[in-house]
Design a protein around this motif. Sequence first.
Motif, PDB file in Angstrom:
ATOM      1  N   GLU A 100       0.813  -1.222   0.000  1.00 37.42           N
ATOM      2  CA  GLU A 100       0.000   0.000   0.000  1.00 37.42           C
ATOM      3  C   GLU A 100       0.845   1.271   0.000  1.00 37.42           C
ATOM      4  O   GLU A 100       0.331   2.376  -0.186  1.00 37.42           O
ATOM      5  N   SER A 101       2.149   1.121   0.189  1.00 35.81           N
ATOM      6  CA  SER A 101       3.048   2.272   0.276  1.00 35.81           C
ATOM      7  C   SER A 101       3.624   2.630  -1.091  1.00 35.81           C
ATOM      8  O   SER A 101       3.889   1.747  -1.908  1.00 35.81           O
ATOM      9  N   LYS A 122       3.149   6.502  10.356  1.00 34.21           N
ATOM     10  CA  LYS A 122       2.101   6.500  11.389  1.00 34.21           C
ATOM     11  C   LYS A 122       2.583   5.936  12.725  1.00 34.21           C
ATOM     12  O   LYS A 122       2.230   6.451  13.774  1.00 34.21           O
ATOM     13  N   SER A 155       2.051   7.539  -0.442  1.00 36.33           N
ATOM     14  CA  SER A 155       0.999   6.844   0.296  1.00 36.33           C
ATOM     15  C   SER A 155       1.645   5.817   1.204  1.00 36.33           C
ATOM     16  O   SER A 155       2.837   5.536   1.094  1.00 36.33           O
ATOM     17  N   THR A 157       0.433   3.237   4.974  1.00 36.39           N
ATOM     18  CA  THR A 157      -0.039   3.235   6.359  1.00 36.39           C
ATOM     19  C   THR A 157       0.781   2.290   7.236  1.00 36.39           C
ATOM     20  O   THR A 157       0.835   2.477   8.454  1.00 36.39           O
ATOM     21  N   ASN A 158       1.422   1.301   6.648  1.00 36.85           N
ATOM     22  CA  ASN A 158       2.223   0.349   7.392  1.00 36.85           C
ATOM     23  C   ASN A 158       3.655   0.871   7.476  1.00 36.85           C
ATOM     24  O   ASN A 158       4.333   1.032   6.457  1.00 36.85           O
TER      25      ASN A 158
END
Length: 195
Positions: A100-101, A122, A155, A157-158
């Motif tokens: 997702e990154s 995050k 982008s 989130t991890n």
Amino acid sequence: MRKSEIIRKTNETDIKLTLNVDGKGESKIDTGCGFLDHMLTLLAKHGKFDLFVKCVGDVDVDFHHTTEDVGICLGLALKEALDDKKGINRYGSCILPMDESLVLTALDLSGRSFFVKDLDIKASKVGDFDTELVEEFWQAFSSNAGCTLHIKQISGTNAHHVIEAIFKSVARSLRTAVAIDENFKSEIPSSKGVL
């Protein structure tokens, strides 16, 4: 081959680092920090650098000094290995996905150190590694390599994925920048005649 060895000893760390810019991506890394070892292994693999690092640091305190000082040594090693930078491409960039990154890096081996980052990691930790140390590592590297380095997180989130994408993207950017342009291998890639 473009190689260098850096030995740096302070009250906080004792480091021996060897770098072969024209390598095959082989590495042997022991910093006392598993996550940093993993990132440096990825850097070597994706940059096609042979990288060997042994660091004994004050990891009983935390990984700050180890991470920063390894960044210093890697920057010094790259600067030394490239010597006058004759024939190099000089510039490199990469947009790299990791699940997702998505991370963009761009760099210029200009001899001028400048570090710009746009990160939103995050989590404060990945395992026992403080994620804020990613910035410390690349700041130290940029300052000592004489490299302009931009890192932008598009982008993600991890935290593990974001940081891994950063190291892989910088590796790919460096691989392009240090490559010799065969058409101009006897020239310094600057209108000033020096980098």
